[in-house]
Design a protein around this motif. Structure first.
Motif, PDB file in Angstrom:
ATOM      1  N   ASN B 154       0.834  -1.202   0.000  1.00  0.00           N
ATOM      2  CA  ASN B 154       0.000   0.000   0.000  1.00  0.00           C
ATOM      3  C   ASN B 154       0.865   1.247   0.000  1.00  0.00           C
ATOM      4  O   ASN B 154       0.593   2.220  -0.700  1.00  0.00           O
ATOM      5  CB  ASN B 154      -0.912   0.025   1.228  1.00  0.00           C
ATOM      6  CG  ASN B 154      -1.916  -1.117   1.225  1.00  0.00           C
ATOM      7  OD1 ASN B 154      -2.158  -1.730   0.200  1.00  0.00           O
ATOM      8  ND2 ASN B 154      -2.481  -1.391   2.385  1.00  0.00           N
ATOM      9  N   CYS B 155       1.922   1.203   0.817  1.00  0.00           N
ATOM     10  CA  CYS B 155       2.748   2.391   1.006  1.00  0.00           C
ATOM     11  C   CYS B 155       3.593   2.705  -0.236  1.00  0.00           C
ATOM     12  O   CYS B 155       3.950   3.861  -0.458  1.00  0.00           O
ATOM     13  CB  CYS B 155       3.632   2.168   2.229  1.00  0.00           C
ATOM     14  SG  CYS B 155       4.382   3.651   2.868  1.00  0.00           S
ATOM     15  N   GLY B 157       2.500   2.050  -3.271  1.00  0.00           N
ATOM     16  CA  GLY B 157       1.576   2.472  -4.324  1.00  0.00           C
ATOM     17  C   GLY B 157       1.549   1.580  -5.549  1.00  0.00           C
ATOM     18  O   GLY B 157       1.497   2.075  -6.674  1.00  0.00           O
ATOM     19  N   GLU B 418      -9.168  -6.941   0.927  1.00  0.00           N
ATOM     20  CA  GLU B 418      -9.622  -5.599   1.336  1.00  0.00           C
ATOM     21  C   GLU B 418      -8.568  -4.874   2.160  1.00  0.00           C
ATOM     22  O   GLU B 418      -8.698  -3.679   2.422  1.00  0.00           O
ATOM     23  CB  GLU B 418     -10.945  -5.687   2.102  1.00  0.00           C
ATOM     24  CG  GLU B 418     -12.119  -5.917   1.160  1.00  0.00           C
ATOM     25  CD  GLU B 418     -13.450  -5.447   1.717  1.00  0.00           C
ATOM     26  OE1 GLU B 418     -13.561  -5.301   2.944  1.00  0.00           O
ATOM     27  OE2 GLU B 418     -14.373  -5.223   0.899  1.00  0.00           O
ATOM     28  N   GLN B 419      -7.524  -5.592   2.586  1.00  0.00           N
ATOM     29  CA  GLN B 419      -6.416  -4.902   3.270  1.00  0.00           C
ATOM     30  C   GLN B 419      -5.363  -4.417   2.288  1.00  0.00           C
ATOM     31  O   GLN B 419      -4.348  -3.841   2.695  1.00  0.00           O
ATOM     32  CB  GLN B 419      -5.753  -5.849   4.275  1.00  0.00           C
ATOM     33  CG  GLN B 419      -6.672  -6.236   5.410  1.00  0.00           C
ATOM     34  CD  GLN B 419      -5.935  -7.021   6.475  1.00  0.00           C
ATOM     35  OE1 GLN B 419      -4.873  -6.620   6.944  1.00  0.00           O
ATOM     36  NE2 GLN B 419      -6.498  -8.150   6.842  1.00  0.00           N
ATOM     37  N   TYR B 420      -5.555  -4.725   1.017  1.00  0.00           N
ATOM     38  CA  TYR B 420      -4.600  -4.310  -0.009  1.00  0.00           C
ATOM     39  C   TYR B 420      -5.222  -3.218  -0.867  1.00  0.00           C
ATOM     40  O   TYR B 420      -6.386  -3.311  -1.250  1.00  0.00           O
ATOM     41  CB  TYR B 420      -4.260  -5.470  -0.943  1.00  0.00           C
ATOM     42  CG  TYR B 420      -3.656  -6.699  -0.311  1.00  0.00           C
ATOM     43  CD1 TYR B 420      -2.944  -6.643   0.880  1.00  0.00           C
ATOM     44  CD2 TYR B 420      -3.786  -7.936  -0.930  1.00  0.00           C
ATOM     45  CE1 TYR B 420      -2.377  -7.796   1.426  1.00  0.00           C
ATOM     46  CE2 TYR B 420      -3.223  -9.090  -0.389  1.00  0.00           C
ATOM     47  CZ  TYR B 420      -2.526  -9.006   0.795  1.00  0.00           C
ATOM     48  OH  TYR B 420      -1.973 -10.139   1.318  1.00  0.00           O
ATOM     49  N   ASP B 421      -4.412  -2.228  -1.215  1.00  0.00           N
ATOM     50  CA  ASP B 421      -4.850  -1.239  -2.197  1.00  0.00           C
ATOM     51  C   ASP B 421      -4.858  -1.911  -3.570  1.00  0.00           C
ATOM     52  O   ASP B 421      -3.815  -2.233  -4.116  1.00  0.00           O
ATOM     53  CB  ASP B 421      -3.895  -0.043  -2.182  1.00  0.00           C
ATOM     54  CG  ASP B 421      -4.401   1.101  -3.062  1.00  0.00           C
ATOM     55  OD1 ASP B 421      -5.214   0.833  -3.975  1.00  0.00           O
ATOM     56  OD2 ASP B 421      -3.986   2.243  -2.819  1.00  0.00           O
ATOM     57  N   GLN B 422      -6.060  -2.139  -4.094  1.00  0.00           N
ATOM     58  CA  GLN B 422      -6.197  -2.852  -5.374  1.00  0.00           C
ATOM     59  C   GLN B 422      -6.248  -1.887  -6.556  1.00  0.00           C
ATOM     60  O   GLN B 422      -6.279  -2.323  -7.708  1.00  0.00           O
ATOM     61  CB  GLN B 422      -7.511  -3.659  -5.382  1.00  0.00           C
ATOM     62  CG  GLN B 422      -7.729  -4.524  -4.159  1.00  0.00           C
ATOM     63  CD  GLN B 422      -9.198  -4.615  -3.783  1.00  0.00           C
ATOM     64  OE1 GLN B 422     -10.078  -4.474  -4.634  1.00  0.00           O
ATOM     65  NE2 GLN B 422      -9.482  -4.846  -2.513  1.00  0.00           N
ATOM     66  N   LEU B 423      -6.312  -0.583  -6.268  1.00  0.00           N
ATOM     67  CA  LEU B 423      -6.747   0.360  -7.296  1.00  0.00           C
ATOM     68  C   LEU B 423      -5.756   1.469  -7.609  1.00  0.00           C
ATOM     69  O   LEU B 423      -5.914   2.166  -8.611  1.00  0.00           O
ATOM     70  CB  LEU B 423      -8.059   1.009  -6.838  1.00  0.00           C
ATOM     71  CG  LEU B 423      -9.167   0.031  -6.437  1.00  0.00           C
ATOM     72  CD1 LEU B 423     -10.314   0.771  -5.803  1.00  0.00           C
ATOM     73  CD2 LEU B 423      -9.629  -0.770  -7.638  1.00  0.00           C
ATOM     74  N   VAL B 424      -4.746   1.648  -6.769  1.00  0.00           N
ATOM     75  CA  VAL B 424      -3.844   2.781  -6.938  1.00  0.00           C
ATOM     76  C   VAL B 424      -3.251   2.762  -8.352  1.00  0.00           C
ATOM     77  O   VAL B 424      -2.934   1.708  -8.887  1.00  0.00           O
ATOM     78  CB  VAL B 424      -2.745   2.772  -5.840  1.00  0.00           C
ATOM     79  CG1 VAL B 424      -1.945   1.484  -5.868  1.00  0.00           C
ATOM     80  CG2 VAL B 424      -1.836   3.984  -5.937  1.00  0.00           C
ATOM     81  N   GLY B 425      -3.178   3.931  -8.955  1.00  0.00           N
ATOM     82  CA  GLY B 425      -2.747   4.015 -10.343  1.00  0.00           C
ATOM     83  C   GLY B 425      -3.915   4.078 -11.308  1.00  0.00           C
ATOM     84  O   GLY B 425      -3.743   4.362 -12.487  1.00  0.00           O
TER      85      GLY B 425
END
Lengths: 207, 728
Positions: B154-155, B157, B418-425
């Protein structure tokens, strides 16, 4: 568009700004002034300075934020998304603080917001109660403070994902020109990604 | 002598025969730092001394292959002058000792492999194996490993777009944490790790060097797990994702500015491994001044500086004329870039410490001269098929269905993703929870689909067919989204190859994977081997995790697993009969699962890809763990609609509902499109209409008898299983 070390969403936010007809450019975190032709400021999401100390705490004390404050004092529009919202609260440009989610876990899910105040520019003429589908993604997203010190623009619809006061998802200052929200409108601007409801917030920057 | 009274080479994990080879190659007794370097570079983890000869069986070439195995990651052509770069890698042993940092630094390491090629990371996936969630220790390891992957990913990105997890006793004391990263790069900007240009400077970029992770590759990763694992905690590295993010931005900026001659990440065995790989690959020497390496703490011995696995560091070769620009650019990103040495024409790795030469080793000795170890071939007796008469038939199929929906191996993995950023970018078109993640190729109208998969029970029982099945399942998952599988990566997680049947299973699995990859024309472009995944409780299952990358020519034509609308026809596409053998329903790794038919697998992929391209399919979902009834329920739950279908009974109704081991896809389409889909069926592939999307219940009729459960009831059990197991 501000960019600090650890900012992540600047490119997505720039794409969203371009999609509504804007011409985004980035500052460097050591800059002390905004470029002269700055019309509006976006503080995109991410983990500026690695969330060290508190999310947004270090970025809020950089010289560029003094310039952003002057821009807002003169009535210029400022949009802070996720970490950008945290930075706006840390720099006292918006009231309140963002606390860790009630679950103490990072959450990432598509969710619904509803318009709570149709009188600001940020919701693009939508009526109170209208629905926006936007991704929620954060670890420290529970807004805490006195809602009376701001205008509550967006609330979570249905289950509160993080335990914020009054299901608050986004607020503006009383003048309405500075807006912060935890959800990610820049990831809701492309039909292929499932929603274009985020465009209103970027369109508001250009007015 | 080492501190323990044993000879130093033994304490470092070298065999006596290996030590003798070091002395004979060098023609003298090695210095202590030299011996430390050999011990790391000749460990299984760095040298692949057991597996390297076996990997030659993999197909590694093809029209799309831009860069095959041997570099930091492989690259394939995806059009417009762009390449997709990817690799999967294990971080099993560190995760078993310290799950949060172990898993987090696993992500960090694989991401640096991608940026070393000059590519921008655009997706992450992970493949996990733990003991059952009824065990407190496994719950701890699982929870912390997921937290660690999330924290780091997550951090920095990078969206996490997919993965898989299984829970089994065999992984109780030897968990598996594999991470895959995918990147994108203009082909003309692909960087090699080969050092070149005599007199060019060697620049260390990123974090300072400390004592963390010393001996990680030898003491941890090339030995079995045991009672002293807690003592190995200092061998686990500690991650700093904020520095990694700056490192990503800096390396991409330097590559874009053309400042880099070569780039390499510092992973296992740290500076030693990075420098010797760069020197050997470029056919040059490297002279390092250890006194110039920025240290985090005082008092490190030269050997420690050479093998420290401190994270978030890269090694670059730059021309002397651009050195100042490199240092200046690094400063802008608030990172150190330090000139620590130069490229020489000696072919040797040299190191100076306090002005004295402490190391002088021809780099090829370290990288190419490890004595290869034989892998004993001890075939396991062939398994016999399960006799159905030995398996009690349930009175209540609905209850059996709900029970299997709640098996954590089958249940929703929402708690994880749901604990992972699936969408960044803002490029994730298909999120985790489907058959494969789909990510837009930035700046184009195309997309890639990626997945990780493995059929470890099948590999245990019949490793050759299991290797094939692992590839075929992953390829089917990618094809379900409409993407054409174009290349693969693999992480061979096995137990101690010198014991029992493990060596034979390793060889057989590789042979099966190679056959299947050849059949579907998806060459291996990168990979990783992790052996010694074994504890006093015994070996893990053979777990060759396969990552497949597929290409969608039109990103807007991707297909998801969810049923769309009432009235759509439901199709069962594929071949083969479901079998109870080694199924989740049977609940035991027993029997003889059917082997894939590779010709039909290729035909099935062709059908799915062209049906998606013609826009015929509303959904497509692979039947895997839990069988037909589970896959049907998942398409219903994901779409929020019911279904009414009739399927053949086969040998028995429970086997028809829950049997596995065949290649079948549950698809849906508008009634008007059924004939067109049927027209695409190639040799040996059937397209049966089995029912339609309807109502709010899932109804399966077999031989006139209907099993009916509300979608909401299936969803509650399926979604609730893992969160409830973790609350225990």
């Amino acid at each position: 568009m501000l960019r600090f070390p650890g900012t992540l969403d600047h490119e997505s936010a720039a794409t969203a700004v371009r999609a509504v007809g804007g011409d985004p450019f980035f500052t460097h975190h050591t800059d002390t002034e905004l470029p002269g032709d700055t019309h509006a400021v976006v503080i995109p999401g991410g983990f500026s300075y690695g969330d060290h100390l508190r999310p947004g705490a270090l970025a809020s004390r950089t010289p560029i934020m003094s310039a952003v404050k002057r821009h807002a004092d003169e009535g210029g529009r400022v949009l802070g998304i996720c970490n950008g919202f945290q930075i706006l609260c840390e720099s006292a440009m918006l009231p309140g603080v963002l606390r860790p989610n009630a679950s103490l876990s990072f959450i990432c899910r598509q969710g619904d917001l509803e318009v709570a105040d149709a009188g600001t520019p940020w919701t693009g003429g939508r009526l109170v109660g209208e629905r926006l589908s936007v991704p929620f993604k954060h670890h420290d997203g529970a807004w805490f403070g006195d809602p009376g010190e701001s205008r509550v623009v967006l609330r979570y619809r249905g289950e509160n994902p993080n335990g914020s006061v009054d299901k608050i998802a986004g607020i503006s200052n009383l003048a309405g020109n500075v807006m912060g929200l935890m959800p990610h409108p820049e990831e809701a601007c492309d039909p292929l990604l499932g929603s274009v409801d985020g465009r209103a917030l970027f369109a508001a920057l250009l007015a | 002598m080492g501190d323990s009274g044993k000879p130093l080479f033994e304490e470092l994990g070298l065999l006596e025969t290996e030590y003798e080879r070091v002395v004979s190659l060098m023609g003298r007794t090695p210095t202590d730092p030299e011996l430390v370097m050999f011990s790391l570079m000749w460990s299984e983890h760095c040298s692949y001394k057991h597996s390297k000869p076996l990997l030659k069986g993999f197909p590694t070439t093809g029209t799309r292959v831009v860069m095959g195995p041997g570099e930091n990651a492989g690259a394939v052509d995806v059009g417009d002058g762009l390449a997709i770069v990817f690799k999967v890698e294990s971080h099993n042993h560190p995760s078993a000792v310290e799950p949060f940092e172990g898993a987090a630094t696993g992500v960090g390491g694989i991401v640096r492999d991608i940026i070393a090629v000059g590519a921008k990371p655009i997706a992450l996936l992970d493949s996990l194996r733990f003991g059952p969630l009824t065990s407190q220790r496994s719950r701890f390891l699982f929870r912390r490993a997921v937290n660690g992957i999330g924290h780091y990913g997550n951090c920095i990105g990078i969206p996490n777009v997919g993965g898989e997890v299984q829970f089994d006793d065999r992984y109780e004391d030897a968990c598996l944490v594999n991470a895959m990263c995918v990147g994108i790069v203009p082909q003309e900007r692909i960087l090699s790790c080969a050092a070149k240009g005599i007199g060019n400077r060697l620049v260390l970029i990123g974090n300072r060097t400390g004592r963390d992770g010393i001996g990680g590759a030898s003491v941890l990763a090339s030995a079995e797990m045991g009672d002293d694992d807690a003592d190995k905690r200092p061998s686990v590295q500690v991650g700093d994702p904020f520095t990694e993010r700056k490192l990503i931005d800096l390396c991409l900026a330097m590559s874009e500015a053309g400042l880099l001659v070569a780039l390499q990440d510092l992973g296992a065995a740290g500076l030693t491994s990075a420098a010797s790989e760069m020197a050997s690959r470029g056919g040059v020497g490297l002279a390092i001044d250890l006194d110039r390496v920025p240290l985090r703490e005082e008092g490190l011995a030269p050997g420690e500086v050479l093998v420290s696995e401190s994270q978030e560091r890269m090694l670059a070769i730059v021309e002397p004329g651009t050195l100042a620009a490199v240092v200046e650019m690094a400063a802008r990103y608030e990172l150190d870039a330090t000139d620590i040495g130069e490229v020489t024409d000696t072919g040797e790795l040299e190191a100076l410490w306090r002005g004295e030469e402490v190391v002088r080793i021809p780099s090829l000795y370290l990288t190419d001269d490890v004595p290869f170890a034989d892998v004993p071939q001890n075939p396991a007796p062939p398994p016999t098929p399960v006799d159905l008469a030995d398996v009690a038939e349930p009175d209540d199929l609905a209850a059996a269905w709900l029970s299997i929906m709640g098996d954590p191996n089958v249940a929703s993995k929402r708690w994880i993703f749901e604990q992972y950023d699936q969408l960044v970018g803002a490029g994730t078109i298909r999120r985790p929870g489907g058959d494969a993640g789909v990510v837009r190729i930035p700046g184009t109208d195309r997309a890639i689909a990626v997945t990780l998969d493995c059929a470890e029970w099948h590999c245990e029982l019949d490793p050759r067919a299991g290797g094939q099945a692992s590839v075929c399942e992953a390829a089917r998952n990618v094809a379900c989204t409409g993407a054409l599988p174009i290349a693969a990566t693999d992480c061979l997680n096995f137990a101690n190859p010198e014991k029992g049947h493990t060596g034979w299973r390793l060889v057989q699995s590789i042979a099966g994977m190679a056959e299947a990859l050849t059949a579907i024309d998806a060459p291996i472009v990168s990979g990783n081997v992790s052996l010694y995944n074994e504890s006093p409780r015994g070996p893990i299952f053979p777990t060759p995790v396969v990552g497949i990358v597929g290409l969608l020519e039109d990103a807007s034509k991707s297909v998801g697993s969810a049923f769309h609308r009432h009235g759509d026809q439901i199709l069962l596409i594929g071949y083969g009969e479901p079998r109870i053998d080694a199924s989740r329903y049977l609940g035991r790794c027993e029997g003889l699962p059917p082997a894939p038919d590779l010709g039909r697998e290729a035909a099935l992929i062709t059908l799915l890809v062209s049906a998606a391209d013609k826009g015929l399919l509303a959904s497509a979902h692979d039947v895997s763990e839990g069988g037909f009834a589970v896959a049907l329920a998942e398409s219903c739950i994901n779409g929020g609609v019911g279904a009414d279908v009739t399927i053949p009974k086969g040998r028995r109704a429970d086997e028809a509902m829950f049997g596995e081991g065949s290649a079948r896809i549950i698809a849906s389409c508008r009634p008007d499109d059924v004939a067109a889909v049927q027209g695409l069926a190639g040799r040996g592939i059937t397209v049966q209409i089995i029912g339609e999307v309807a109502g709010d219940d899932v109804m399966i009729t077999i031989a006139g008898s209907t099993t009916q459960v509300a979608v909401a009831d299936l969803a509650r059990v399926w979604e609730g299983s893992i969160p409830q197991a973790l609350e225990a």
